[in-house]
Design a protein around this motif. Sequence first.
Motif, short mmCIF file in Angstrom:
data_model
loop_
_atom_site.label_atom_id
_atom_site.label_comp_id
_atom_site.label_asym_id
_atom_site.label_seq_id
_atom_site.Cartn_x
_atom_site.Cartn_y
_atom_site.Cartn_z
N SER A 139 -10.90 -65.74 -11.91
CA SER A 139 -9.89 -66.54 -12.59
C SER A 139 -10.45 -67.82 -13.20
O SER A 139 -9.78 -68.46 -14.02
N GLU A 140 -11.67 -68.23 -12.80
CA GLU A 140 -12.26 -69.45 -13.35
C GLU A 140 -13.34 -69.16 -14.38
O GLU A 140 -13.94 -70.08 -14.92
N ILE A 141 -13.56 -67.89 -14.70
CA ILE A 141 -14.58 -67.51 -15.67
C ILE A 141 -13.93 -67.26 -17.03
O ILE A 141 -13.02 -66.46 -17.15
N VAL A 142 -14.40 -67.97 -18.06
CA VAL A 142 -13.86 -67.81 -19.42
C VAL A 142 -14.55 -66.66 -20.13
O VAL A 142 -13.90 -65.77 -20.68
N TYR A 143 -15.88 -66.66 -20.11
CA TYR A 143 -16.62 -65.54 -20.72
C TYR A 143 -18.06 -65.48 -20.22
O TYR A 143 -18.57 -66.44 -19.62
N PHE A 144 -18.67 -64.33 -20.44
CA PHE A 144 -20.08 -64.11 -20.15
C PHE A 144 -20.81 -63.92 -21.48
O PHE A 144 -20.30 -63.24 -22.38
N GLU A 145 -22.00 -64.48 -21.57
CA GLU A 145 -22.82 -64.29 -22.77
C GLU A 145 -24.23 -63.86 -22.39
O GLU A 145 -24.91 -64.54 -21.62
N SER A 146 -24.67 -62.72 -22.94
CA SER A 146 -26.02 -62.25 -22.69
C SER A 146 -27.01 -63.07 -23.50
O SER A 146 -26.84 -63.29 -24.70
N GLN A 147 -28.05 -63.56 -22.80
CA GLN A 147 -29.09 -64.34 -23.46
C GLN A 147 -30.45 -63.80 -23.02
O GLN A 147 -31.06 -64.30 -22.08
N GLY A 148 -30.90 -62.75 -23.68
CA GLY A 148 -32.15 -62.11 -23.29
C GLY A 148 -32.01 -61.43 -21.95
O GLY A 148 -31.17 -60.56 -21.77
N ASN A 149 -32.81 -61.87 -20.98
CA ASN A 149 -32.75 -61.31 -19.63
C ASN A 149 -31.79 -62.06 -18.72
O ASN A 149 -31.71 -61.77 -17.53
N ASP A 150 -31.08 -63.03 -19.28
CA ASP A 150 -30.16 -63.84 -18.50
C ASP A 150 -28.72 -63.65 -18.97
O ASP A 150 -28.47 -63.14 -20.06
N ILE A 151 -27.80 -64.10 -18.13
CA ILE A 151 -26.38 -64.14 -18.49
C ILE A 151 -25.89 -65.58 -18.35
O ILE A 151 -26.06 -66.19 -17.29
N LYS A 152 -25.29 -66.10 -19.40
CA LYS A 152 -24.65 -67.41 -19.34
C LYS A 152 -23.19 -67.20 -18.96
O LYS A 152 -22.50 -66.38 -19.57
N ILE A 153 -22.71 -67.94 -17.97
CA ILE A 153 -21.34 -67.81 -17.51
C ILE A 153 -20.64 -69.14 -17.77
O ILE A 153 -21.03 -70.18 -17.24
N VAL A 154 -19.60 -69.10 -18.60
CA VAL A 154 -18.86 -70.32 -18.96
C VAL A 154 -17.57 -70.35 -18.16
O VAL A 154 -16.80 -69.38 -18.14
N LEU A 155 -17.30 -71.49 -17.50
CA LEU A 155 -16.17 -71.63 -16.59
C LEU A 155 -15.07 -72.48 -17.20
O LEU A 155 -15.26 -73.17 -18.21
#
Length: 231
Positions: A139-155
């Motif tokens: 419920s606190e996660i807005v979106y996930f973004e793939s960045q190469g081998n990583d995932i950015k998680i925006v809250l």
Amino acid sequence: MINCIIVDDEPLAASLLENHISKIDDLKLTGKAENAMQAYKILQNQSVDLMFLDIQMPHLNGIDFLKSLPQKPKTIFTTAYRDFAIEGFELEAVDYLLKPITFERFFKAVERLLRNTVDHREDFILIKTEGMHRKLFLSEIVYFESQGNDIKIVLTNQESCISKSKITDLEKTLSGKGFVRVHRSFIVNIAFVTAFTNNELIVNKYQIPVGRSYKQEFDAFTAAVSKNKLL
């Protein structure tokens, strides 16, 4: 917070478990015992949610000790022997860990417990970020973004964190939980979608592109919106 104790007569094994416990925010080590009698005293004097219990101990082994308890805390057996596995599971143990216990195997056992604990009914994921395992409620996660081998998680609080993960694995984990993949690099929480066009979403004021190959998922989302099912 899950209060746990370690019951093990091997100092090195107990120290390893203590180290593993310290890496998980939801676990709090509240006691250590070298044998069943010491463990019994702890259980009489404090609330224990989870017990890491060795089997081969002096005077009374872990199996017999657990059988003797009228009120049994959730238990994860820790032992160097495979022979007791069946009996351990018959006692409805959460898991049965063979020594030496790696953190990865320990983490899997604890994650299973967390997902089935009444106090953790709200959906969440556990991610590894900055050398720690962190619990994030969906419920606190807005979106996930793939960045190469990583995932950015925006809250929702505009904070973000980076985790080593694959977006395809996340997509499977989040299936049916209010998230939709709209681009090869983006998975969004549909609860935060405030506007959209044929090629873009506004998600909590962030602009997210819609990929051509994900048009089917996007169309299903917009169809649901038009029927007032989501927004």
